[in-house]
Design an enzyme around this catalytic site. Structure first.
Site, PDB file in Angstrom:
ATOM      1  N   TYR A  53      15.035 -23.969  65.460  1.00 32.03           N
ATOM      2  CA  TYR A  53      14.989 -23.845  64.009  1.00 32.03           C
ATOM      3  C   TYR A  53      14.811 -22.379  63.610  1.00 32.03           C
ATOM      4  CZ  TYR A  53      14.207 -28.913  64.126  1.00 32.03           C
ATOM      5  OH  TYR A  53      14.318 -30.270  64.358  1.00 32.03           O
ATOM      6  N   SER A 206      15.679 -37.039  58.740  1.00 27.49           N
ATOM      7  CA  SER A 206      16.598 -37.247  57.605  1.00 27.49           C
ATOM      8  C   SER A 206      16.471 -38.637  56.993  1.00 27.49           C
ATOM      9  CB  SER A 206      18.046 -36.980  58.020  1.00 27.49           C
ATOM     10  OG  SER A 206      18.299 -35.601  58.088  1.00 27.49           O
ATOM     11  N   PRO A 207      15.246 -39.055  56.624  1.00 27.07           N
ATOM     12  CA  PRO A 207      15.071 -40.384  56.026  1.00 27.07           C
ATOM     13  C   PRO A 207      15.715 -40.503  54.645  1.00 27.07           C
ATOM     14  CG  PRO A 207      13.042 -39.122  55.846  1.00 27.07           C
ATOM     15  CD  PRO A 207      13.958 -38.333  56.739  1.00 27.07           C
ATOM     16  N   GLY A 211      19.614 -35.739  52.416  1.00 28.51           N
ATOM     17  CA  GLY A 211      19.516 -35.332  51.019  1.00 28.51           C
ATOM     18  C   GLY A 211      20.434 -36.084  50.081  1.00 28.51           C
ATOM     19  N   LEU A 213      20.719 -39.301  49.495  1.00 23.36           N
ATOM     20  CA  LEU A 213      20.106 -40.417  48.786  1.00 23.36           C
ATOM     21  C   LEU A 213      19.226 -39.986  47.618  1.00 23.36           C
ATOM     22  CD1 LEU A 213      19.306 -42.742  51.817  1.00 23.36           C
ATOM     23  CD2 LEU A 213      21.043 -43.089  50.052  1.00 23.36           C
ATOM     24  N   GLY A 215      20.558 -38.652  45.204  1.00 24.89           N
ATOM     25  CA  GLY A 215      21.495 -38.861  44.102  1.00 24.89           C
ATOM     26  C   GLY A 215      22.101 -37.588  43.563  1.00 24.89           C
ATOM     27  N   LYS A 216      21.705 -36.445  44.119  1.00 24.90           N
ATOM     28  CA  LYS A 216      22.173 -35.174  43.567  1.00 24.90           C
ATOM     29  C   LYS A 216      23.664 -34.931  43.777  1.00 24.90           C
ATOM     30  CE  LYS A 216      19.429 -32.712  46.185  1.00 24.90           C
ATOM     31  NZ  LYS A 216      18.735 -31.551  46.818  1.00 24.90           N
TER      32      LYS A 216
END
Length: 329
Positions: A53, A206-207, A211, A213, A215-216
């Site tokens: 990372y 990544s639950p 990103g 979900l 809605g963006k």
């Protein structure tokens, strides 16, 4: 924040974890400091990082934060080994030498003498017994307290766990970290049953569906989102197809009826799914993180869970409705 035991081990972690994949890139040190202090202040303990990372920057930042702002004992520190980027190319090397070199580098950057959970970042063509021997050596030397794996599929988890269980002086694997969300339920087929059989915990990365979900992306790709950044667009693109839009719309409708955000609905579905120990939150801002905190007493109603299951692949065979408690969101 409530805590959960990791599999059958003695390791206990908060039921939400904080991921650091964007640190050193999209997340700078002041923001990272705010994220960790907010997370720990809410009762969070599990912080997950890796040498890969930010090319080691995430671990360096976390090490500095633990030295200047937090006590080492405030966090359950998890990192990985065996995966990185060399000369611009992704390299998976889980040989004993590479693994232990990665761990030594992690401890140096994290400014600590041990990590609480050390994980193999990915499966490789290195003989498995050699990779697992490195895990045993790390525990024997005191550099790691517990060990686990990441991104293994079912048969790989079963093989590795069985190898470690076969001889008394080997260290059992306590966990596996895999992608799991309403947009990625593959883990239910083989991974979750394998973990249950071997009494291992599951950390879901990544639950929120990378990103999506939130809605963006329903009406386009925001410039300030991961999908709008060149170095992260590849990560989001697989979930911008028609099926994902239908799932995202369903999550949004559920959120409207419950008075929650779509991201909160997506997180709660994963957090309380069978076998999950903790979802790992990849929040890039304190505002994003705070929306996930304080949900200890919130549960999705059974009809909502069933509806979300249906639109994303069918019933979760491991889910036990009797263990659910509906709560007023």
């Amino acid at each position: 924040m409530r805590t959960r035991r990791v599999g059958a081990s003695g390791l206990e972690v908060s039921q939400l974890g904080l991921g650091t994949m964007t640190w050193g890139g999209d997340t700078d040190l002041p923001t990272a400091t705010d994220l960790v202090t907010t997370f720990v202040g809410a009762g969070g303990t599990l912080v997950d990082t890796a040498p890969a990372y930010g090319g080691g920057a995430a671990e360096q930042m976390l090490g500095r934060i633990m030295r200047t702002t937090l006590n080492r004992e405030d966090v359950v520190l998890a990192t990985k080994a065996g995966f990185g980027v060399r000369d611009g190319h992704q390299v998976i090397d889980t040989s004993r030498k590479a693994m232990l070199n990665d761990l030594a580098g992690s401890l140096r950057r994290l400014r600590t003498d041990h990590v609480d959970l050390w994980q193999v970042h990915a499966w490789s063509d290195t003989p498995l017994d050699e990779t697992l021997a490195a895990l045993d050596q790390a525990v024997r030397s005191g550099m790691a307290r517990y060990v686990g794996v990441c991104n293994y599929i079912g048969w790989q988890i079963g093989t590795a766990a069985t190898w470690q269980e076969a001889v008394p002086d080997r260290n059992r694997l306590v966990s596996a970290q895999v992608e799991y969300s309403l947009l990625a339920r593959r883990a239910e087929i083989e991974v979750v049953p394998a973990l249950k059989h071997h009494e291992m915990g599951l950390f879901a990365w990544s639950p929120i569906g990378r990103g999506v979900l939130t809605g963006k992306y329903r009406t386009g790709t925001p410039r300030d989102s991961r999908g709008g950044r060149k170095h992260f667009s590849w990560f989001v693109e697989p979930y911008l197809e028609e099926r994902s839009r239908a799932v995202t719309d369903g999550v949004a409708r559920a959120a409207e009826g419950l008075g929650l955000t779509p991201a909160q609905v997506a997180l709660l579905w994963v957090r309380d799914a069978p076998g999950v120990t903790a979802p790992l939150l990849g929040a890039r801002t304190t505002e994003q993180l705070q929306a996930y905190l304080g949900l200890d007493d919130v549960r999705l109603p059974e009809p909502i869970i069933a509806a979300l299951d249906d639109i994303t692949g069918g019933p979760n065979q491991g889910r036990a409705p009797a263990h659910r408690v509906d709560a007023d969101a």
